[in-house]
Design an enzyme around this catalytic site. Structure first.
Site, short mmCIF file in Angstrom:
data_model
loop_
_atom_site.label_atom_id
_atom_site.label_comp_id
_atom_site.label_asym_id
_atom_site.label_seq_id
_atom_site.Cartn_x
_atom_site.Cartn_y
_atom_site.Cartn_z
N ASP A 125 0.69 -1.25 -0.09
CA ASP A 125 0.00 0.02 0.03
C ASP A 125 0.81 1.33 0.08
O ASP A 125 2.06 1.22 0.35
CB ASP A 125 -0.93 -0.05 1.19
CG ASP A 125 -1.93 -0.90 1.34
OD1 ASP A 125 -2.33 -1.37 0.09
OD2 ASP A 125 -2.60 -1.15 2.31
N ARG A 176 -0.82 -0.80 -8.50
CA ARG A 176 -2.12 -0.31 -8.38
C ARG A 176 -2.09 1.27 -8.28
O ARG A 176 -1.34 1.95 -7.64
CB ARG A 176 -2.64 -0.59 -7.08
CG ARG A 176 -3.91 -0.18 -6.41
CD ARG A 176 -4.29 -0.15 -4.89
NE ARG A 176 -4.33 -1.59 -4.43
CZ ARG A 176 -4.23 -1.76 -3.29
NH1 ARG A 176 -3.66 -0.83 -2.45
NH2 ARG A 176 -4.33 -2.91 -2.88
C1 LIG Z 1 -8.56 -1.40 -3.55
C2 LIG Z 1 -8.10 -0.02 -3.11
C3 LIG Z 1 -7.01 0.35 -2.67
C4 LIG Z 1 -6.48 1.55 -2.17
N1 LIG Z 1 -5.39 1.52 -1.69
C5 LIG Z 1 -4.81 2.81 -1.35
C6 LIG Z 1 -3.51 3.12 -1.17
O1 LIG Z 1 -2.45 2.18 -1.11
N2 LIG Z 1 -3.16 4.42 -0.61
C7 LIG Z 1 -4.01 5.51 -0.74
O2 LIG Z 1 -3.64 6.40 -0.43
N3 LIG Z 1 -5.45 5.14 -0.96
C8 LIG Z 1 -5.70 3.80 -1.52
N4 LIG Z 1 -7.02 3.69 -1.68
C9 LIG Z 1 -8.21 4.76 -1.64
C10 LIG Z 1 -8.13 5.67 -2.70
O3 LIG Z 1 -6.89 6.39 -2.71
C11 LIG Z 1 -9.43 6.51 -2.54
O4 LIG Z 1 -9.56 7.22 -1.42
C12 LIG Z 1 -10.73 5.85 -2.70
O5 LIG Z 1 -10.90 4.92 -3.54
C13 LIG Z 1 -11.70 6.93 -3.22
O6 LIG Z 1 -11.49 7.47 -4.52
P1 LIG Z 1 -12.46 6.91 -5.60
O7 LIG Z 1 -11.46 6.89 -6.79
O8 LIG Z 1 -13.32 5.86 -5.40
O9 LIG Z 1 -13.33 8.53 -6.07
P2 LIG Z 1 -14.12 9.25 -4.96
O10 LIG Z 1 -14.50 10.19 -5.92
O11 LIG Z 1 -13.73 9.46 -3.65
O12 LIG Z 1 -15.29 8.22 -5.17
C14 LIG Z 1 -16.24 7.74 -6.08
C15 LIG Z 1 -17.75 7.57 -5.62
O13 LIG Z 1 -17.41 6.45 -4.94
C16 LIG Z 1 -18.23 6.53 -3.92
N5 LIG Z 1 -17.45 6.13 -2.69
C17 LIG Z 1 -16.11 6.41 -2.47
N6 LIG Z 1 -15.97 6.02 -1.08
C18 LIG Z 1 -16.89 5.75 -0.48
C19 LIG Z 1 -17.25 5.29 0.78
N7 LIG Z 1 -16.29 5.21 1.71
N8 LIG Z 1 -18.63 4.88 1.10
C20 LIG Z 1 -19.49 4.87 0.26
N9 LIG Z 1 -19.36 5.51 -0.90
C21 LIG Z 1 -18.08 5.82 -1.54
C22 LIG Z 1 -18.94 7.59 -4.02
O14 LIG Z 1 -20.22 7.35 -4.63
C23 LIG Z 1 -18.30 8.31 -4.63
O15 LIG Z 1 -18.81 9.53 -5.38
C24 LIG Z 1 -7.58 2.50 -2.37
C25 LIG Z 1 -8.68 2.21 -3.09
C26 LIG Z 1 -9.09 1.19 -3.50
C27 LIG Z 1 -10.54 1.00 -4.06
#
Ligand SMILES: Cc1cc2nc3c(=O)[nH]c(=O)nc-3n(C[C@H](O)[C@H](O)[C@H](O)COP(=O)(O)OP(=O)(O)OC[C@H]3O[C@@H](n4cnc5c(N)ncnc54)[C@H](O)[C@@H]3O)c2cc1C
Length: 311
Positions: A125, A176
């Protein structure tokens, strides 16, 4: 989000633990490995892969990092014994990155060897920007030792990410791409949602072009649509990439990707240290502020029988 929503989200760390626990149940697979395996089995039955994350606390000693290595060894052994389709994700600071990078590299090398013996995989991560260079350096050094069952994460929020992509692609990395959960200062990070999305898509494009294995980790329908177009443009086969989502988030969108024939891996966190992870997830959930207000009020205000609610 309204101003009220934003204010509530900011005070989330002060919300009672019992409320956070109740609201975040969907994001956590449980406190024990047995509970987590149950969730992974359910995901596998639905055609989804998993990556297990042992939620850890901040570590300050070598012994604590070794305890986390042991916990992950147990995870690998259980995955193999139960025939589950899951790999693992690990936080480099949990393995000692902020104590001594050599300690972190040795712990990771140990885990990657353990993964390779079991045909599994370790995803490192990415944490806040103060750790990015060291984490990438540790990743490079693992690859230079000949270890292959290991991948890293790049965050589209960071301005440096396309340079990091360029610096990595010759190593045939597994990357990732995510937006990045940590809010960073404007000098090093894009602040606008669209700028982050564009950087995300550009990073995926460059990585696919270079033949890297890409894990597209997002719930953002716009980014997923652009990524689908890029996968078609580069003629990628199913086994050359995967989508990734977090447990309990946008499950219908995930089901749709599986129906379309893409591989989807779900991030499955578990462990006794669920609080910090839960707060981060709740802070990202657009509908959560109102639910928190209601749940906290229910806890703090007298119930109909005049007693104060306790859960
Ligand atoms: C498999 C995976 C691994 C990850 N690993 C890391 C990492 O190593 N380091 C790091 O900094 N970040 C990590 N992240 C987190 C990532 O950086 C984002 O903070 C997170 O995925 C939200 O971003 P998004 O691209 O979904 O977009 P966003 O614009 O945040 O979300 C898009 C839509 O998804 C929905 N959504 C998002 N989150 C939620 C929630 N919690 N509850 C309900 N609905 C929600 C909403 O409808 C939102 O409008 C990871 C995410 C995933 C999916």
């Amino acid at each position: 989000m309204t101003v009220l929503d934003l204010a509530i989200v900011r005070v989330l760390p002060a919300v009672p633990r019992a409320v956070v626990k109740r609201l975040s149940r969907r994001y956590i697979a449980g406190e024990t490995l047995t509970e987590a395996c149950r969730v992974v089995r359910r995901l596998n039955e639905a055609g989804k892969l998993a990556t297990l994350d042992v939620l850890g606390e901040e570590v300050t000693t070598r012994e604590e990092t070794l305890a986390l290595v042991e916990a992950y060894r147990d995870v690998f052994e259980t995955i193999r014994r139960e025939g589950l389709d899951s790999n693992v994700s690990v936080k480099p600071t949990g393995l000692g990155l902020s104590i001594d990078t050599d300690l972190c590299r040795e712990n990771l090398a140990d885990l990657v060897r353990c993964a390779e013996e079991r045909s599994s995989f370790v995803r490192i991560d990415m944490e806040d920007a103060s750790t990015t260079s060291d984490t990438l350096e540790v990743y490079r050094s693992l690859l230079s030792e000949g270890l292959v069952s290991v991948g890293v994460v790049l965050q589209a929020r960071l301005r440096r990410t396309l340079d990091d992509v360029s610096a990595l692609v010759d190593l045939h990395p597994s990357v990732r791409v995510c937006k990045g959960i940590y809010l960073e200062r404007p000098e090093i990070a894009y602040q606008g949602a669209q700028a982050i999305r564009e950087n995300f898509v550009n990073a995926v494009d460059h990585l696919l072009e270079a033949g890297a294995y890409v894990a597209i980790a997002t719930h953002d329908a716009w980014v997923i649509d652009r990524s689908r177009e890029l996968l078609a443009k580069h003629g990628k086969k199913r086994e050359e990439y995967e989508f990734q989502m977090l447990l309990g988030v946008c499950e219908e969108l995930g089901d749709q990707l599986v129906r379309e024939g893409h591989r989807l891996r779900v991030y499955v966190p578990f462990g006794r240290r669920w609080h910090e992870y839960s707060v981060r997830r709740l802070q990202e959930n657009p509908a959560m502020a109102t639910a928190i207000t209601k749940a906290t009020a229910r806890r703090l205000l007298p119930g109909r029988n005049g007693r104060v609610a306790t859960r």
